[in-house]
Design a protein around this motif. Structure first.
Motif, PDB file in Angstrom:
ATOM      1  N   VAL A 177       0.745  -1.320  -0.067  1.00  0.00           N
ATOM      2  CA  VAL A 177       0.012  -0.007   0.164  1.00  0.00           C
ATOM      3  C   VAL A 177       0.744   1.179   0.057  1.00  0.00           C
ATOM      4  CG1 VAL A 177      -1.556   1.220   1.121  1.00  0.00           C
ATOM      5  CG2 VAL A 177      -2.239  -1.074   0.793  1.00  0.00           C
ATOM      6  N   PHE A 178       1.867   1.222   0.924  1.00  0.00           N
ATOM      7  CA  PHE A 178       2.990   2.437   0.795  1.00  0.00           C
ATOM      8  C   PHE A 178       3.572   2.744  -0.493  1.00  0.00           C
ATOM      9  CE2 PHE A 178       6.907   4.346   1.871  1.00  0.00           C
ATOM     10  CZ  PHE A 178       6.594   5.637   2.476  1.00  0.00           C
ATOM     11  N   GLY A 179       3.801   1.478  -1.080  1.00  0.00           N
ATOM     12  CA  GLY A 179       4.579   1.486  -2.402  1.00  0.00           C
ATOM     13  C   GLY A 179       3.415   2.221  -3.388  1.00  0.00           C
ATOM     14  N   ILE A 180       2.426   1.707  -3.430  1.00  0.00           N
ATOM     15  CA  ILE A 180       1.407   2.414  -4.355  1.00  0.00           C
ATOM     16  C   ILE A 180       1.036   3.802  -4.107  1.00  0.00           C
ATOM     17  CG2 ILE A 180      -1.036   2.030  -5.078  1.00  0.00           C
ATOM     18  CD1 ILE A 180      -0.777  -0.946  -4.638  1.00  0.00           C
ATOM     19  N   VAL A 181       0.781   4.251  -2.929  1.00  0.00           N
ATOM     20  CA  VAL A 181       0.698   5.401  -2.688  1.00  0.00           C
ATOM     21  C   VAL A 181       1.795   6.360  -3.104  1.00  0.00           C
ATOM     22  CG1 VAL A 181       0.231   7.015  -0.848  1.00  0.00           C
ATOM     23  CG2 VAL A 181      -1.092   5.079  -0.592  1.00  0.00           C
ATOM     24  N   THR A 182       3.107   5.891  -3.045  1.00  0.00           N
ATOM     25  CA  THR A 182       4.196   6.728  -3.216  1.00  0.00           C
ATOM     26  C   THR A 182       4.576   6.770  -4.787  1.00  0.00           C
ATOM     27  OG1 THR A 182       5.652   5.886  -1.206  1.00  0.00           O
ATOM     28  CG2 THR A 182       6.908   6.630  -2.989  1.00  0.00           C
ATOM     29  N   LEU A 183       3.980   5.635  -5.464  1.00  0.00           N
ATOM     30  CA  LEU A 183       4.062   5.537  -6.999  1.00  0.00           C
ATOM     31  C   LEU A 183       3.073   6.599  -7.559  1.00  0.00           C
ATOM     32  CD1 LEU A 183       4.680   2.015  -8.030  1.00  0.00           C
ATOM     33  CD2 LEU A 183       6.196   4.030  -8.172  1.00  0.00           C
ATOM     34  N   PHE A 184       1.879   6.816  -6.995  1.00  0.00           N
ATOM     35  CA  PHE A 184       0.826   7.845  -7.428  1.00  0.00           C
ATOM     36  C   PHE A 184       1.288   9.167  -7.180  1.00  0.00           C
ATOM     37  CE2 PHE A 184      -2.368   4.434  -7.307  1.00  0.00           C
ATOM     38  CZ  PHE A 184      -3.010   4.670  -8.490  1.00  0.00           C
ATOM     39  N   ILE A 185       2.119   9.344  -5.915  1.00  0.00           N
ATOM     40  CA  ILE A 185       2.448  10.822  -5.682  1.00  0.00           C
ATOM     41  C   ILE A 185       3.716  11.308  -6.434  1.00  0.00           C
ATOM     42  CG2 ILE A 185       3.772  12.131  -3.814  1.00  0.00           C
ATOM     43  CD1 ILE A 185       2.028  10.749  -1.733  1.00  0.00           C
ATOM     44  N   LEU A 186       4.545  10.167  -6.895  1.00  0.00           N
ATOM     45  CA  LEU A 186       5.635  10.540  -7.763  1.00  0.00           C
ATOM     46  C   LEU A 186       5.189  10.699  -9.073  1.00  0.00           C
ATOM     47  CD1 LEU A 186       8.581   8.120  -6.530  1.00  0.00           C
ATOM     48  CD2 LEU A 186       8.221  10.500  -6.130  1.00  0.00           C
ATOM     49  N   TYR A 187       3.969  10.072  -9.460  1.00  0.00           N
ATOM     50  CA  TYR A 187       3.595  10.010 -10.984  1.00  0.00           C
ATOM     51  C   TYR A 187       2.720  11.624 -11.094  1.00  0.00           C
ATOM     52  CZ  TYR A 187       1.351   9.192 -15.363  1.00  0.00           C
ATOM     53  OH  TYR A 187       1.048   9.280 -16.591  1.00  0.00           O
TER      54      TYR A 187
END
Length: 159
Positions: free
Chosen positions: A15-25
């Motif tokens: 979940v943390f990885g997905i949230v981080t990827l969305f923020i970075l994108y």
């Protein structure tokens, strides 16, 4: 017991990885720009045509991960009234080489966004310390006209 802790930790990491990827994108990492640089303008390989001027860049450089960078703002050049009277389209970074960004500099009438006045090519670094513009804005339309952030023609030759 261990498997429940492992599953919870794995779930948290995913979940943390997905949230981080969305923020970075989706985050554009904006950088405000408001600089004035001394410059010289001249025709290609003609040191006798040199004129002193200045370039003012004001706006925001957006540098998102995984997507095209762009500059939204104004580029005005002393001695070129059309740069002060007209607006610029967003400058999309078409190429980046050794820290130098390259894009199209397009001026249009403020009342009619698709009524183009003129265009040129601009190169700049991320801090807008070095700015180069190539165009046909001079009187001789057959020769390339350069506007370069430098204080003399000798400095331009050394770049």
């Amino acid at each position: 017991m261990v498997s429940k802790i492992f599953k919870a930790a794995l779930y948290f990491v995913i979940v943390f990885g997905i949230v981080t990827l969305f923020i970075l994108y989706f985050y554009k990492f904006p950088q405000k720009v408001d600089v004035v640089r001394p410059a010289v303008s001249f025709y290609e390989k003609d040191s006798s045509s040199i004129n002193r001027t200045s370039i003012r860049v004001s706006g925001t450089l957006y540098r998102p991960f995984f997507r095209q960078h762009e500059f939204k703002g104004t580029v005005t050049i002393d001695g070129f009234d059309f740069t002060k009277q007209n607006s610029t389209l967003p400058t999309y970074i078409l190429d980046k080489n050794n820290g130098i960004n390259m894009g199209n500099l397009v001026y249009h009438k403020p009342s009619k966004p698709w009524d183009f006045v003129t265009l040129g090519t601009i190169w700049f670094d991320d801090n807008f310390e070095h700015i180069n513009i190539a165009s046909n804005w001079g009187e001789n339309k057959k020769m390339t006209y350069f506007i370069v952030s430098a204080s003399s023609y000798e400095e331009v030759e050394s770049i």
